[in-house]
Design a protein around this motif. Structure first.
Motif, mmCIF file in Angstrom:
data_model
loop_
_atom_site.group_PDB
_atom_site.id
_atom_site.type_symbol
_atom_site.label_atom_id
_atom_site.label_comp_id
_atom_site.label_asym_id
_atom_site.label_seq_id
_atom_site.Cartn_x
_atom_site.Cartn_y
_atom_site.Cartn_z
ATOM 1 N N ALA A 35 0.891 -1.423 -0.088
ATOM 2 C CA ALA A 35 0.537 0.222 -0.088
ATOM 3 C C ALA A 35 0.769 1.368 0.064
ATOM 4 C CB ALA A 35 -1.306 -0.053 0.912
ATOM 5 N N GLY A 36 2.163 0.976 0.299
ATOM 6 C CA GLY A 36 3.172 2.362 0.052
ATOM 7 C C GLY A 36 2.535 2.846 1.532
ATOM 8 N N LEU A 37 2.611 2.260 2.558
ATOM 9 C CA LEU A 37 2.132 2.638 4.001
ATOM 10 C C LEU A 37 3.258 2.844 5.042
ATOM 11 C CD1 LEU A 37 -1.487 1.507 4.850
ATOM 12 C CD2 LEU A 37 -1.279 3.819 3.714
ATOM 13 N N PRO A 38 3.909 3.711 5.514
ATOM 14 C CA PRO A 38 4.903 3.338 6.512
ATOM 15 C C PRO A 38 4.578 2.340 7.505
ATOM 16 C CG PRO A 38 3.727 6.082 6.571
ATOM 17 C CD PRO A 38 3.263 4.870 6.134
ATOM 18 N N ILE A 39 5.864 1.374 7.870
ATOM 19 C CA ILE A 39 5.841 -0.076 8.693
ATOM 20 C C ILE A 39 5.349 1.055 10.061
ATOM 21 C CG2 ILE A 39 7.377 -1.694 9.925
ATOM 22 C CD1 ILE A 39 9.154 -1.086 8.360
ATOM 23 N N GLY A 40 4.438 0.095 10.068
ATOM 24 C CA GLY A 40 3.317 -0.127 11.562
ATOM 25 C C GLY A 40 1.819 0.946 11.275
ATOM 26 N N SER A 41 2.044 0.655 10.012
ATOM 27 C CA SER A 41 0.441 1.441 9.534
ATOM 28 C C SER A 41 -1.243 0.805 9.956
ATOM 29 C CB SER A 41 0.424 2.042 7.754
ATOM 30 O OG SER A 41 0.987 3.570 8.336
ATOM 31 N N THR A 42 -0.203 -0.613 8.611
ATOM 32 C CA THR A 42 -2.000 -1.917 9.189
ATOM 33 C C THR A 42 -2.091 -2.427 10.582
ATOM 34 O OG1 THR A 42 -0.871 -2.204 6.439
ATOM 35 C CG2 THR A 42 -1.845 -3.783 8.039
ATOM 36 N N SER A 43 -0.867 -2.331 11.068
ATOM 37 C CA SER A 43 -1.441 -3.399 12.679
ATOM 38 C C SER A 43 -1.973 -1.937 13.401
ATOM 39 C CB SER A 43 0.072 -3.708 13.734
ATOM 40 O OG SER A 43 0.949 -2.868 12.912
ATOM 41 N N PHE A 44 -1.475 -0.564 13.483
ATOM 42 C CA PHE A 44 -2.047 0.332 13.975
ATOM 43 C C PHE A 44 -3.698 0.489 13.571
ATOM 44 C CE2 PHE A 44 -4.317 4.915 14.100
ATOM 45 C CZ PHE A 44 -3.983 4.671 15.426
ATOM 46 N N SER A 45 -3.844 0.256 12.450
ATOM 47 C CA SER A 45 -5.646 -0.265 11.968
ATOM 48 C C SER A 45 -5.979 -1.265 11.913
ATOM 49 C CB SER A 45 -5.399 0.991 10.186
ATOM 50 O OG SER A 45 -4.888 1.974 10.269
ATOM 51 N N VAL A 46 -5.248 -2.650 11.886
ATOM 52 C CA VAL A 46 -6.254 -3.882 11.923
ATOM 53 C C VAL A 46 -5.214 -4.688 12.803
ATOM 54 C CG1 VAL A 46 -7.101 -5.811 10.064
ATOM 55 C CG2 VAL A 46 -6.894 -3.343 9.783
ATOM 56 N N ARG A 47 -4.922 -4.568 14.269
ATOM 57 C CA ARG A 47 -4.631 -5.306 14.642
ATOM 58 C C ARG A 47 -4.469 -6.669 14.923
ATOM 59 N NH1 ARG A 47 -2.314 -1.186 17.968
ATOM 60 N NH2 ARG A 47 -4.475 0.680 18.496
ATOM 61 N N THR A 48 -4.806 -7.341 14.311
ATOM 62 C CA THR A 48 -5.302 -8.632 14.518
ATOM 63 C C THR A 48 -4.238 -9.516 12.944
ATOM 64 O OG1 THR A 48 -6.774 -10.042 14.682
ATOM 65 C CG2 THR A 48 -5.615 -9.539 16.902
#
Length: 187
Positions: A35-48
């Protein structure tokens, strides 16, 4: 709280990750990269990972379902008219191969509870069955309920053949033969 736009980007990237690398490739980090997002962005938005998987499943369903509401089936159809409608649905579904590739990868790896959204219990399948039944009634099929299951399965197989680039198949010939056979009155 992540925005809907951010969740959509994550969902699209997750589908793309699974489509290209299979279910085991689905990680928060892989989605961030895709997605071209900073590392950790997905885990911040979608935890598990399970939440990420559920988001991916919902996106596959939404992408597959998009545009199917506009299908209108007249009261009476010839085989050629029914063929045109069936091919329209096939073309609509086949224009976005990534969700179908991801669906196939997930079908092979998920447990039953999660697989349900991708099988005959999927909400989009009910919609496709209803449209197929309408088409077969308009065609004059003697058993539209039973044949609608077959028509949806046939279209699903043709979509997967295209999406996975398995082998060339003449979908027009296959669908025409099915519809002609479905229109026959038993002797």
């Amino acid at each position: 709280m992540p925005t809907q736009e951010r969740l959509d980007a994550i969902a699209d990237a997750a589908v793309a990750v699974v489509a290209s690398g299979g279910a085991r490739a689905l990680t928060h980090r892989a989605v961030d990269a895709r997605a071209g997002l900073p590392i950790g962005s997905t885990s911040f938005s979608v935890r598990t990972r399970h939440d990420l998987l559920r988001l991916t499943l919902r996106r596959i369903t939404a992408t597959t379902q998009a545009g199917l509401d506009s299908i209108s089936v007249p009261d009476r159809l010839s085989v050629d008219q029914a063929l045109h409608l069936a091919e329209t649905v096939l073309e609509h579904l086949a224009t976005t191969p990534a969700p179908h590739r991801a669906r196939m990868a997930l079908l092979l790896e998920l447990e039953d509870e999660d697989r349900a959204e991708l099988t005959d219990r999927a909400p989009v399948r009910r919609q496709l069955l209803a449209a197929a039944r309408q088409l077969l009634v308009a065609l004059g099929s003697p058993d539209p309920a039973a044949r609608s299951v077959d028509l949806v399965g046939l279209i699903d197989a043709l979509v997967l053949y295209r999406s996975l680039d398995i082998a060339p198949v003449d979908s027009t010939t296959v669908l025409r033969a099915f519809l002609r056979d479905s229109a026959r009155v038993p002797s």
